[in-house]
Write a protein that holds these residues in place. Sequence first.
Motif, mmCIF file in Angstrom:
data_model
loop_
_atom_site.group_PDB
_atom_site.id
_atom_site.type_symbol
_atom_site.label_atom_id
_atom_site.label_comp_id
_atom_site.label_asym_id
_atom_site.label_seq_id
_atom_site.Cartn_x
_atom_site.Cartn_y
_atom_site.Cartn_z
ATOM 1 N N ARG A 7 4.955 -5.820 -6.978
ATOM 2 C CA ARG A 7 5.536 -6.212 -5.691
ATOM 3 C C ARG A 7 6.149 -7.603 -5.815
ATOM 4 N N SER A 8 7.088 -7.901 -4.962
ATOM 5 C CA SER A 8 7.799 -9.184 -5.032
ATOM 6 C C SER A 8 6.881 -10.384 -4.767
ATOM 7 N N ASP A 9 5.689 -10.133 -4.208
ATOM 8 C CA ASP A 9 4.736 -11.225 -3.999
ATOM 9 C C ASP A 9 3.777 -11.389 -5.182
ATOM 10 N N GLY A 10 3.960 -10.567 -6.242
ATOM 11 C CA GLY A 10 3.119 -10.653 -7.437
ATOM 12 C C GLY A 10 1.909 -9.745 -7.420
ATOM 13 N N SER A 11 1.713 -8.974 -6.379
ATOM 14 C CA SER A 11 0.563 -8.070 -6.318
ATOM 15 C C SER A 11 0.974 -6.667 -6.778
ATOM 16 N N GLY A 12 -0.026 -5.830 -6.993
ATOM 17 C CA GLY A 12 0.212 -4.415 -7.251
ATOM 18 C C GLY A 12 0.843 -4.075 -8.586
ATOM 19 N N LEU A 13 0.530 -4.809 -9.645
ATOM 20 C CA LEU A 13 1.072 -4.505 -10.965
ATOM 21 C C LEU A 13 0.657 -3.094 -11.384
ATOM 22 N N LYS A 14 1.634 -2.295 -11.833
ATOM 23 C CA LYS A 14 1.363 -0.922 -12.266
ATOM 24 C C LYS A 14 2.158 -0.626 -13.530
ATOM 25 N N GLN A 15 1.477 -0.164 -14.564
ATOM 26 C CA GLN A 15 2.151 0.241 -15.796
ATOM 27 C C GLN A 15 2.615 1.677 -15.655
ATOM 28 N N LEU A 16 3.903 1.922 -15.940
ATOM 29 C CA LEU A 16 4.498 3.252 -15.769
ATOM 30 C C LEU A 16 4.503 4.081 -17.040
ATOM 31 N N THR A 17 4.690 3.450 -18.189
ATOM 32 C CA THR A 17 4.721 4.188 -19.459
ATOM 33 C C THR A 17 3.550 3.736 -20.316
ATOM 34 N N HIS A 18 3.050 4.676 -21.126
ATOM 35 C CA HIS A 18 1.868 4.402 -21.949
ATOM 36 C C HIS A 18 1.984 5.070 -23.314
ATOM 37 N N ASP A 19 3.200 5.337 -23.781
ATOM 38 C CA ASP A 19 3.349 6.159 -24.983
ATOM 39 C C ASP A 19 3.449 5.376 -26.283
ATOM 40 N N GLY A 20 3.412 4.048 -26.233
ATOM 41 C CA GLY A 20 3.476 3.252 -27.449
ATOM 42 C C GLY A 20 4.866 3.174 -28.054
ATOM 43 N N GLY A 21 5.859 3.757 -27.378
ATOM 44 C CA GLY A 21 7.225 3.736 -27.874
ATOM 45 C C GLY A 21 8.028 2.616 -27.240
ATOM 46 N N THR A 22 9.334 2.688 -27.432
ATOM 47 C CA THR A 22 10.229 1.695 -26.852
ATOM 48 C C THR A 22 10.861 2.285 -25.603
ATOM 49 N N ASN A 23 10.475 1.760 -24.451
ATOM 50 C CA ASN A 23 10.979 2.162 -23.136
ATOM 51 C C ASN A 23 11.574 0.917 -22.501
ATOM 52 N N TRP A 24 12.871 0.935 -22.212
ATOM 53 C CA TRP A 24 13.508 -0.289 -21.719
ATOM 54 C C TRP A 24 14.696 0.038 -20.827
ATOM 55 N N SER A 25 15.333 -0.997 -20.339
ATOM 56 C CA SER A 25 16.523 -0.910 -19.495
ATOM 57 C C SER A 25 16.294 -0.065 -18.242
ATOM 58 N N PRO A 26 15.207 -0.354 -17.483
ATOM 59 C CA PRO A 26 14.975 0.430 -16.265
ATOM 60 C C PRO A 26 15.950 0.057 -15.154
#
Length: 174
Positions: free
Chosen positions: A75-94
Amino acid sequence: NGKWILFGSQRSGKMELWRSDIDGNNPVQITHLDGWEPGGSFLFRDGKTIIFRAWRSEDAKANKKSLPMDLFTIRSDGSGLKQLTHDGGTNWSPFPAPDGHHYVFVKVLPPHNYEIFLGDLNSEQQVRLTYNDAFDGYPSISPDGHWLLFTSTRDSTPGTHVTGIYLEDISSLH
């Protein structure tokens, strides 16, 4: 909403995400990711959800052939961090979709195939959108959600790596 800007900075000693007023005053650090280097951030239309990619500092120091990256929201206030990918690969440019819960991103498939995927904030489902051995990257979605814009080397002469701009109709994805 035009009241603040989102940016990356090393002013805290390492790369983190920050926001400030439009004029640069009142900077606020959004991320505090020990061991991670965030960047490539975009704001969803709700003005509260930020999507970004990050890599582990130790992976960058190891000089691996490809740098594993994961996607996150916060969230823009710094709360609610959530990891979306967990595959150990390269995931970028969202890049966020206008519907508020989908996003597009680049996933590097073995051995070095850059493809564009559609993700969903509400599930771990990923839908592959491009199928080409050339580089496909830097995706964005039109404000109406009907078009995917991306760059690709698919039409370049072998060995030249000339990048072109492509449109893909994704309206059937709703």
